[in-house]
Write an enzyme that holds these catalytic residues in place. Structure first.
Site, PDB file in Angstrom:
ATOM      1  N   ASP A   1      23.927 -41.317  12.274  1.00 56.97           N
ATOM      2  CA  ASP A   1      24.042 -39.976  12.158  1.00 56.97           C
ATOM      3  C   ASP A   1      22.731 -39.347  11.315  1.00 56.97           C
ATOM      4  O   ASP A   1      21.841 -39.903  11.011  1.00 56.97           O
ATOM      5  CB  ASP A   1      25.330 -39.775  11.106  1.00 56.97           C
ATOM      6  CG  ASP A   1      25.524 -38.208  10.686  1.00 56.97           C
ATOM      7  OD1 ASP A   1      25.600 -37.544  11.796  1.00 56.97           O
ATOM      8  OD2 ASP A   1      25.728 -38.045   9.489  1.00 56.97           O
TER       9      ASP A   1
ATOM     10  N   THR B   1      22.395 -35.732   9.843  1.00 57.94           N
ATOM     11  CA  THR B   1      22.391 -34.949   8.564  1.00 57.94           C
ATOM     12  C   THR B   1      23.111 -35.582   7.501  1.00 57.94           C
ATOM     13  O   THR B   1      24.245 -36.170   7.723  1.00 57.94           O
ATOM     14  CB  THR B   1      23.454 -33.413   8.948  1.00 57.94           C
ATOM     15  OG1 THR B   1      22.892 -33.207  10.190  1.00 57.94           O
ATOM     16  CG2 THR B   1      23.055 -32.652   7.566  1.00 57.94           C
TER      17      THR B   1
ATOM     18  N   GLU C   1      23.829 -21.762   5.347  1.00 57.58           N
ATOM     19  CA  GLU C   1      24.486 -20.471   4.687  1.00 57.58           C
ATOM     20  C   GLU C   1      24.416 -20.691   3.283  1.00 57.58           C
ATOM     21  O   GLU C   1      23.859 -19.710   2.713  1.00 57.58           O
ATOM     22  CB  GLU C   1      25.708 -20.131   5.209  1.00 57.58           C
ATOM     23  CG  GLU C   1      25.882 -19.663   6.682  1.00 57.58           C
ATOM     24  CD  GLU C   1      27.299 -19.058   7.093  1.00 57.58           C
ATOM     25  OE1 GLU C   1      28.016 -19.360   6.368  1.00 57.58           O
ATOM     26  OE2 GLU C   1      27.318 -18.324   8.072  1.00 57.58           O
TER      27      GLU C   1
ATOM     28  N   GLY D   1      25.532 -33.839  15.300  1.00 57.61           N
ATOM     29  CA  GLY D   1      26.211 -32.330  15.657  1.00 57.61           C
ATOM     30  C   GLY D   1      24.983 -31.662  15.782  1.00 57.61           C
ATOM     31  O   GLY D   1      25.487 -30.404  16.345  1.00 57.61           O
ATOM     32  N   ASP D   2      23.866 -31.594  15.354  1.00 58.89           N
ATOM     33  CA  ASP D   2      22.876 -30.657  15.495  1.00 58.89           C
ATOM     34  C   ASP D   2      22.810 -30.481  16.709  1.00 58.89           C
ATOM     35  O   ASP D   2      22.833 -31.079  17.680  1.00 58.89           O
ATOM     36  CB  ASP D   2      21.775 -31.296  14.603  1.00 58.89           C
ATOM     37  CG  ASP D   2      21.528 -30.155  13.286  1.00 58.89           C
ATOM     38  OD1 ASP D   2      21.724 -29.180  13.514  1.00 58.89           O
ATOM     39  OD2 ASP D   2      21.099 -30.954  12.322  1.00 58.89           O
TER      40      ASP D   2
ATOM     41  N   ARG E   1      24.699 -32.739  19.375  1.00 60.04           N
ATOM     42  CA  ARG E   1      26.034 -31.950  19.602  1.00 60.04           C
ATOM     43  C   ARG E   1      27.306 -32.735  19.856  1.00 60.04           C
ATOM     44  O   ARG E   1      27.683 -32.684  21.070  1.00 60.04           O
ATOM     45  CB  ARG E   1      25.592 -30.725  20.410  1.00 60.04           C
ATOM     46  CG  ARG E   1      24.577 -29.658  20.137  1.00 60.04           C
ATOM     47  CD  ARG E   1      25.095 -28.334  20.541  1.00 60.04           C
ATOM     48  NE  ARG E   1      24.539 -27.513  19.748  1.00 60.04           N
ATOM     49  CZ  ARG E   1      24.677 -27.037  18.548  1.00 60.04           C
ATOM     50  NH1 ARG E   1      25.795 -27.428  17.941  1.00 60.04           N
ATOM     51  NH2 ARG E   1      23.934 -26.269  17.973  1.00 60.04           N
TER      52      ARG E   1
ATOM     53  N   LYS F   1      31.009 -40.084  19.294  1.00 64.14           N
ATOM     54  CA  LYS F   1      30.095 -40.867  18.614  1.00 64.14           C
ATOM     55  C   LYS F   1      30.696 -42.458  18.675  1.00 64.14           C
ATOM     56  O   LYS F   1      30.056 -43.531  18.833  1.00 64.14           O
ATOM     57  CB  LYS F   1      30.067 -40.666  16.991  1.00 64.14           C
ATOM     58  CG  LYS F   1      29.193 -39.332  16.694  1.00 64.14           C
ATOM     59  CD  LYS F   1      29.002 -39.261  15.229  1.00 64.14           C
ATOM     60  CE  LYS F   1      28.170 -38.140  14.967  1.00 64.14           C
ATOM     61  NZ  LYS F   1      28.003 -37.635  13.552  1.00 64.14           N
TER      62      LYS F   1
ATOM     63  N   ASP G   1      27.503 -40.557   6.983  1.00 62.14           N
ATOM     64  CA  ASP G   1      27.902 -40.260   5.594  1.00 62.14           C
ATOM     65  C   ASP G   1      28.901 -39.394   5.568  1.00 62.14           C
ATOM     66  O   ASP G   1      29.541 -39.252   4.618  1.00 62.14           O
ATOM     67  CB  ASP G   1      26.642 -39.541   4.792  1.00 62.14           C
ATOM     68  CG  ASP G   1      26.428 -38.037   5.737  1.00 62.14           C
ATOM     69  OD1 ASP G   1      26.873 -37.985   6.941  1.00 62.14           O
ATOM     70  OD2 ASP G   1      26.274 -37.179   4.778  1.00 62.14           O
TER      71      ASP G   1
ATOM     72  N   ASP H   1      31.809 -39.380  10.667  1.00 64.86           N
ATOM     73  CA  ASP H   1      31.320 -40.408  10.969  1.00 64.86           C
ATOM     74  C   ASP H   1      32.214 -41.944  11.001  1.00 64.86           C
ATOM     75  O   ASP H   1      31.821 -42.849  11.553  1.00 64.86           O
ATOM     76  CB  ASP H   1      29.960 -40.919  10.583  1.00 64.86           C
ATOM     77  CG  ASP H   1      28.944 -39.930  10.495  1.00 64.86           C
ATOM     78  OD1 ASP H   1      28.756 -39.428  11.706  1.00 64.86           O
ATOM     79  OD2 ASP H   1      28.441 -39.345   9.454  1.00 64.86           O
TER      80      ASP H   1
END
Lengths: 392, 1109
Positions: free
Chosen positions: B407, B409, B485, B663-664, B755, B761, B780, B784
């Site tokens: 993963d 992030t 954010e 997912g980025d 993405r 995954k 993490d 996942d």
């Protein structure tokens, strides 16, 4: 709280740990693993460094140790004097098939005396041991080796389970045989009487069995009873066993039985029959009167009478000496091979160029070194075969 | 996380409209609100049970499970056969004893685990909760909740069962929950009270009556379809549809809400969590599989031996044994006579597969796991987290990993978003030394009330979905679904533009101390297509309408008004993203009142449309998001964790292929991939993009990439190629072009999948597994978990996103960089040790077995055992198990050397230390040693010395001596423990046997004393060792010197370095004592070079890479 007590804390984290743990609130227990050399797999280890020098010296050392030992063993074995006389064929009427011989030997009515003359070729120091040797006799057969009851041998009466292995020599007419089992039943019963230069030679038949067996394995108050060999007539039709047992001698006094019941691990074995407690000299003629009654004819067995001295290694057996010489010799040869290779194709050890990933990136591990190591490769293969040949 | 979730929504087919699903579900269960006691037996109570056994079924169930394994069945069969005295060579106790011991040990372990589960369940079941019973709020145990009960919860309470929210302290009916225990996502989620219940006060909620129709319990935590109907006197509406947004699922936590209440609909093990719970099937390592295979081969060999010897035995019996009158075979044999001898041999050979192998492997494995737990190098000071091996059985697999799927992030990065830089109207703030927040230039501009800066910060503070929460001491903390954010809002608050409060439609912002209030009129939510989000606000004081927008650069640039220069900003954004920063552009514009009215109507229309809603909304949004005034760009850093790049480089050198599943978005992922050493930068490396929105596009793209890759691999143009694929293209690729994709993946050492959804995954892991590669998945977050459970080895990072992943994983680490040590050190050692341990275990029993087989040829092929029962049992259990267990401390090469030369791991990956050919070596060794012991013993102990018990013990001690030397020969590093284990074991053997020789009743009475006093015995032992070890040692040394494996080379270098180091110090001492040292300076220089060279990187490529950096 964790205290790092090691004088030489090996990790940077370990050295900073006290500060970090101190900053934690006291109520919070640190989950930091405790340091010890064991838990960190840092126990001081001795890693023997292999060098060609070392290996050559090890093999040399083994050779140097083994060859004298072998020579010594061989020498002492050679000093042992043995007189062996095979008598099972000469002691029966020579003609005849196997069946005839078996019939002859099983016929209890005929006398089977047989006289043999043994010439002493070398001086023999006392004590001289008298053995009988049997060939092709499987005392280690599974059916045979278990066929005894240790409990009965010591106490006279035994539980059913203890005697279960004695079959088929367990009961006669519902009464237990003492001693039961195939081993006791097949007790060797040839007898010998010795004359030295026509004077009776005294054979000591006591003390031939192990003391421990006489004391702790065979009962002093157990007398043979119901023993089938004592009633040869009763075994009408069925196979005749070995020796009969004197019903008035306790088992622990019958040393022949005790010796016999120490089963042999190989189908060729010697059992002690007695001891001659005087020296014999070269040229002495020994006359033996053999009562040849034990049946080895049905299975092509051999019987031998052996008179032998002993050495510090036991009886006459060249094997140990020869084996030591061979192993020692091979060991020195191996050392020589290593020396030879070292001279012919010295190879720098630990050369980083042999690390395959340095030679050719992305090359498969399985491919053998070739770019820089052609020479060594050839040498190596050659020597490898040589070594293999030596080993086998 | 937020992005991933959205993706998942995208990936799904449009939702089935509620009405139809409700009709289908009408056949489920009907829950009468507030009448939990009406049908107490209709549904189960809320008793949670995760236990596998209960008191009654423990024994049968556990035994049944244990006998499910082949080896156990085999052992049981052998043990049963041994009860037949006719065939058993030894006392049955010699097998039954160890067997019962092993079974009871593993049963006890199971029982203990189950008891712990029971205790946890009990704790959960006996927790006290407030439940309305007969109109009165009573405190009862959680396990007594019935379906239909109304449960009251306060802030921080754990939800005891699946409930439908009926009321909350918030007047709008909002309730915040944390779902990390279910899906691992730690952000707060909002749940709303169904509209018929909004506004009910707590008194009414005690009396509320109604009916809920819902489906049968299932495990889908993202779906909840039900109908609610309240009975009069409450508003008697028609059925009101309930979705997952109205639910509180078991084991969530109530947050930021004073109280909430709901009606229990699913209880106990029928909750969503309860249904999805289940013990994951145990993982089998490659080593285990190989051992099983080898055991199978041994079994076949054993059967062959048994058949051959059985035939030979029967033949011998029928021809020879009848002549042996003293054996006295009965004339009439029972019908089963012909199988007696084969069965005897079966029992004689049964020790070929030793019971001890399972025990010693299990012991060793738990030792490896302990070493991982104890390792200080994998302990993170900052978070006080040690590495934990949850699964103690699969350490060997760590050493054989070929693919790591990671993963991004939170795994590679800290998941700690920091506002690094910004660009406001062309001027950049923040540099490499200082974050923008601390940039004096920005602070100065702020002090001067620079309107551009204020606008920029206001957008940062307002245009988001962050929820501020005020703690009792007045400080404000922010909870956000997106870490970005949160970073923006906190950066703004550092710059004194503070988001104070956010009620349903109103935002309070303190700008440099002055509180501004904004009404939020509309939120144009973020979608991955639009790549931006906007809010339309009205400033309370002035009444001005404004559109505040933030989004990806390309999305914003295309909608700014024409006369604005975007080039400068575009350049800066490029610069930022090349630094691996996540960039967002901010923009706004004023809206005229009438324009808004027009648009608002269209927007409402679009929002309420049923068909193609999303598309319609997007269309309307474009109308609003145009003519924007570009304010600038922000750059957020998601810092890479320490040592990620080095770790990945080492592991890539070790031959491990990396796939990044994130997912980025593509660019960020590619950027991170570059900075993590996933792929070499151009010109050595190349990223190939697989793109496309339709099946055919993806297909074409795949083919194109594949062709490029084939060309580049034949021409060696690039050292490193990686492909990048996004979730949608992956979906097509996996569905339609599996073959092509597999080919592509096999050519690429690296892949970047962006993405992707959690299920994708897991799918990818499954795919890689299906190509017979050992995979490790590391992650993490809750997203996942599925991939972690799917992979051969799952590693969880216990990080910011909760412990969900760590809990599901086999190993949990605090930081990614520990992976290097976990694999290279622990994995490698575990593999090496298990490889030795298992093969040695079989070898040692084979030696004994071969001796028995050889002996049978001199004992009339009758199946006599040379060894007695006691020796046979003690051989595996006592005499040989201790020294080999000490091998769990063995290290062939130092940790340091391994970490310097990670390539050495390839040995383990390729399974070079445990495979049929190494095993053949051990088999041959067993045959050789069996022969050596047998021949020497049988030739030395001849004639008058040929006594069964003596010969047996001589042969046995010959084996023990050989074992000691074999273990010593195979050990590379001798610690004190090993010295004690090897030497002490030999001594212990003699002590044992001397003791056994004093027992009158044993067959061994006086034997050991007797043979120990014979000189021939000791000479025999020496000869056995010399003849048995000599050739093996010679072969080993020969290999070491002239055919060294890579391990040998490193061993040699390592050791020589130590020796030369020691020599250097001693010789320098000598040199200082006597002015003329014996070693010339040039020699010493050479030595120094030698000694230091180990610590220098040997890799050319490494040097290049370091140069590059």
């Amino acid at each position: 709280m964790e205290v790092v007590s090691s004088s030489e804390s090996p990790t940077s984290s370990a050295s900073t740990s006290t500060a970090a743990t101190a900053s934690l609130p006291p109520s919070l227990k640190s989950r930091r693993p405790k340091y010890s050399r064991f838990t960190q797999q840092e126990l001081p280890a001795c890693k023997p460094m292999l060098t060609t020098g070392w290996v050559i010296s090890i093999f040399m050392a083994v050779g140097v140790l083994f060859i004298p030992l072998g020579a010594c063993a061989l020498n002492s074995s050679k000093k042992v004097v043995e007189i062996v006389d095979q008598y099972e064929t000469v002691c029966i009427p020579s003609a005849g098939t196997k069946e005839a011989r078996v019939q002859y030997i099983q016929d209890i009515s005929t006398a089977k005396a047989c006289t043999r003359q043994l010439l002493v070729t070398k001086n023999m120091a006392k004590p001289i041991y008298v053995y009988y040797e049997l060939h092709n006799f499987f005392q280690n057969h599974r059916r045979y080796v278990k066929s005894r009851s240790d409990q009965q041998l010591l106490y006279g009466n035994a539980s059913e389970s203890s005697m279960a292995n004695c079959d088929p020599q367990r009961l006669i007419a519902g009464k237990p045989i003492v001693p039961c089992g195939l081993i006791a039943w097949s007790l060797f019963n040839d007898t010998y009487s010795f004359k030295l230069n026509s004077v009776a030679l005294v054979i000591n038949r006591k003390g031939i069995a192990w003391d421990s067996d006489r004391k702790d394995k065979f009962g002093g108050s157990v007398y043979p009873s119901n023993f089938p060999n004592n009633y040869p007539a009763a075994t009408n039709g069925s196979i005749i066993g070995g020796a009969s047992l004197d019903p008035n001698t306790p088992l622990n006094a019958n040393e022949d039985l005790i010796v016999w019941m120490r089963t042999a691990a190989l189908p060729v074995f010697r059992k002690l029959w007695g001891k001659i407690e005087r020296d014999l000299y070269a040229g002495d003629l020994i006359t033996v009167d053999i009562n040849n009654v034990y049946n080895v004819y049905s299975f092509h067995g051999k019987k031998k009478l052996v008179l032998a001295t002993t050495s510090w290694l036991g009886g006459k057996n060249h094997f140990l000496g020869i084996a030591y010489l061979v192993v020692g010799g091979l060991s020195i040869a191996m050392a020589m091979v290593f020396v030879g290779i070292q001279i012919k194709c010295p190879r720098p050890l630990g050369d980083p160029s042999y690390l395959s990933w340095n030679k050719n990136k992305g090359r498969d591990l399985n491919t053998s070194p070739s770019a820089t190591g052609v020479h060594f490769e050839v040498c190596g293969t050659f020597m490898f075969l040589e070594v293999k040949a030596l080993c086998s | 996380m937020a992005e991933i979730k959205e993706d998942e929504e995208d990936a799904r087919p449009p939702r089935i409209s509620r009405d139809s699903s409700n009709k289908e579900k009408n056949s489920g269960r009907c829950v009468y609100i507030n009448e939990g006691d009406r049908y107490p037996d209709l549904y189960c109570n809320n008793r949670v049970s995760n236990t596998k056994y209960n008191l009654w079924n423990f024994l049968p169930k556990n035994l049944w499970e244990q006998f499910g394994r082949f080896m156990n069945k085999y052992f049981l069969l052998i043990a049963i056969l041994q009860l037949w005295p006719l065939i058993t060579p030894v006392n049955p106790a010699s097998t039954w004893g160890p067997l019962l011991l092993i079974f009871s040990v593993s049963a006890c372990k199971e029982a203990w685990d189950d008891y712990n589960r029971y205790k946890l369940d009990k704790q959960a079941n006996e927790r006290m909760v407030w439940v309305v019973k007969k109109g009165v709020k009573t405190r009862i145990q959680a396990q007594d909740i019935h379906v239909g009960d109304i449960v009251w919860l306060r802030e921080k309470d754990e939800v005891p069962c699946d409930m439908i929210l009926l009321g909350s302290s918030d007047p709008q009916g909002v309730c915040y929950i944390e779902t990390s225990t279910i899906d691992g996502e730690t952000d707060l989620k909002t749940r709303v009270v169904p509209s018929p219940c909004i506004g009910l006060n707590s008194e009414l909620l005690h009396k509320i009556k109604g009916i809920i129709e819902c489906g049968y319990p299932d495990r889908d935590i993202r779906r909840f379809d039900a109908n609610l109907r309240l009975f009069p006197p409450f508003i008697d509406t028609d059925y009101f549809p309930i979705t997952v947004n109205n639910t509180l699922l078991q084991s969530c936590f109530i947050r930021n809400t004073e109280w909430a209440c709901g009606v229990a609909v699913y209880t106990g093990n029928e909750t969503k969590l309860g249904m999805s719970r289940g013990l994951p099937s145990p993982k089998l390592t490659a080593v285990d599989a190989m051992i099983d295979k080898l055991t199978g081969a041994i079994f076949v060999f054993q059967v062959v031996v048994v058949i051959i010897l059985g035939f030979a035995g029967n033949a011998w019996k029928s021809t020879e044994a009848d002549k042996l009158w003293y054996v006295h075979y009965p004339k009439a044999a029972p019908w089963y006579e012909f199988i007696v001898i084969p069965l005897r041999f079966e029992l004689l050979c049964s020790i070929m597969i030793p019971i001890s192998i399972k025990v010693s492997l299990d012991l060793a494995k738990s030792m490896y796991a302990k070493f991982i737990d104890w390792d200080l190098h994998m302990y993170d000071e900052k978070t006080d987290t040690p590495a934990v091996a949850t699964n103690t059985a699969i350490s060997e697999d760590l050493g054989q990993i070929e693919y790591i799927l990671t993963d991004k992030t939170g795994t590679l990065t800290e998941n700690l978003m920091v506002f690094k830089k910004c660009c406001i109207k062309g001027s950049c703030y923040g540099d490499s030394t200082r974050d923008a927040v601390k940039d004096p230039a920005l602070l100065r501009a702020l002090n001067e009330n620079d309107p551009e800066v204020l606008k920029f910060l206001t957008v940062m503070a307002v245009c988001n979905t962050v929820v501020p929460s005020r703690s009792p001491n007045g400080s404000i903390s922010y909870k956000a679904q997106s870490q970005d954010e949160e970073a923006l809002v906190s950066a703004a608050s550092h710059l004194r533009v503070v988001l104070l409060n956010k009620a349903a439609n109103c935002v309070e912002v303190s700008v440099l101390g002055a509180v501004l209030e904004f009404d939020i009129l509309d939120v144009l939510e973020f979608t991955s297509d639009r790549k931006k989000m906007s809010v339309i606000v009205r400033e309370r004081q002035t009444g001005e309408l404004k559109l505040l927008t933030k989004g990806a650069d390309e999305a914003i640039f295309s909608s700014v008004h024409n006369d604005q220069q975007v080039r400068r900003v575009a350049e800066i954004v490029d610069q930022y993203s090349q630094m691996g920063l996540r960039t967002l552009c901010l923009a706004w514009r004023d809206i005229r009142e009438e324009e808004y009215h027009d648009w608002s109507r269209k927007f409402k229309e679009a929002s309420s449309s049923i068909v193609d809603r999303e598309w319609k909304i997007a269309e309307v949004c474009v109308l609003m998001e145009r003519n924007l005034e570009l304010l600038g760009a922000t750059a957020i850093e998601d810092k890479l964790q320490d040592g990620v790049a080095e770790t990945i480089e080492s592991l890539r050198d070790a031959g491990i292929n990396f796939w990044m599943l994130t997912g980025d978005k593509q660019l960020t992922a590619a950027q991170i991939a570059l900075s993590c050493n996933f792929v070499l930068p151009e010109p050595q490396g190349q990223l190939l993009y697989v793109q496309g929105a339709t099946q055919s596009d993806v297909g074409a793209s795949l083919e194109r990439v594949l062709r490029t890759m084939q060309i580049s691999s034949t021409e060696h143009k690039y050292q490193d190629v990686a492909f990048v694929i996004d979730g949608l293209a992956l979906e097509f690729a996996l569905k339609y072009y599996r073959q092509l994709f597999a080919e592509l993946a096999s050519l690429c050492r690296t892949a970047i999948c962006c993405r992707v959804t959690p299920s994708q995954k897991a799918q990818l892991v499954h795919l890689v597994k299906s190509w017979e590669f050992r995979t490790l998945a590391i992650g993490d977050g809750g997203n996942d978990v599925r991939m972690i459970q799917e992979a051969h080895v799952g590693v969880g990072i216990s990080g910011r996103e909760g412990l969900q992943a760590a809990r599901a994983a086999d190993y949990s680490l605090a930081k990614f960089r520990f992976l290097k040590r976990l694999i290279l050190v622990h994995g490698r050692y575990s593999y090496n040790r298990s490889a030795f341990l298992s093969q040695y275990s079989i070898y040692k029993s084979l030696v004994l077995c071969f001796i028995q087989i050889f002996f049978s040829f001199v004992s009339g092929i009758s199946g006599t055992s040379l060894f007695n029962s006691f020796s046979l049992m003690a051989y595996n259990v006592l005499y040989t198990s201790v020294p080999v267990m000490a091998s769990v401390l063995d290290k062939d090469i130092d940790e340091k050397t391994v970490l310097q030369h990670p390539q050495i791991l390839k040995y383990c990956q390729a399974g070079r230390l445990l495979n049929p050919s190494t095993f053949a070596g051990w088999f041959g060794r067993a045959l050789f040693h069996g022969a050596v012991v047998f021949l020497i013993t049988m030739h030395v102990y001849v004639n008058e010395k040929s006594e069964m018990e003596e010969v047996s013990l001589v042969a046995l001690s010959g084996c023990i001596w050989l074992q000691a030397f074999v273990v010593a020969l195979e050990t590379s590093s001798f610690t004190t423990i090993q010295h004690i284990a090897i030497g002490g074991n030999l001594v212990a053997f003699y002590i044992f046997n001397l003791v056994a020789s004093t027992v009158k009743w044993g067959g061994m009475y006086t034997i050991m004393f007797r043979i120990c006093s014979q000189r021939a015995y000791w000479l025999t032992m020496l000869l056995i060792v010399g003849a048995g070890i000599g050739p093996i040692a010679a072969l080993k040394f020969f290999r070491f010197f002239y055919r060294p494996s890579l391990i040998n080379i490193l061993q040699y270098r390592e050791r020589r370095a130590r020796v030369t180091e020691a020599n250097a110090t001693s010789s320098s001492n000598a040199a200082s004592a006597t002015s003329s040292g014996s070693t010339s300076s040039s020699q010493r220089a050479a030595q120094d070079e030698e000694s230091s060279s180990v610590y220098q990187p040997l890799l050319l490529s490494t040097k290049d890479r370091t140069k590059r950096q």
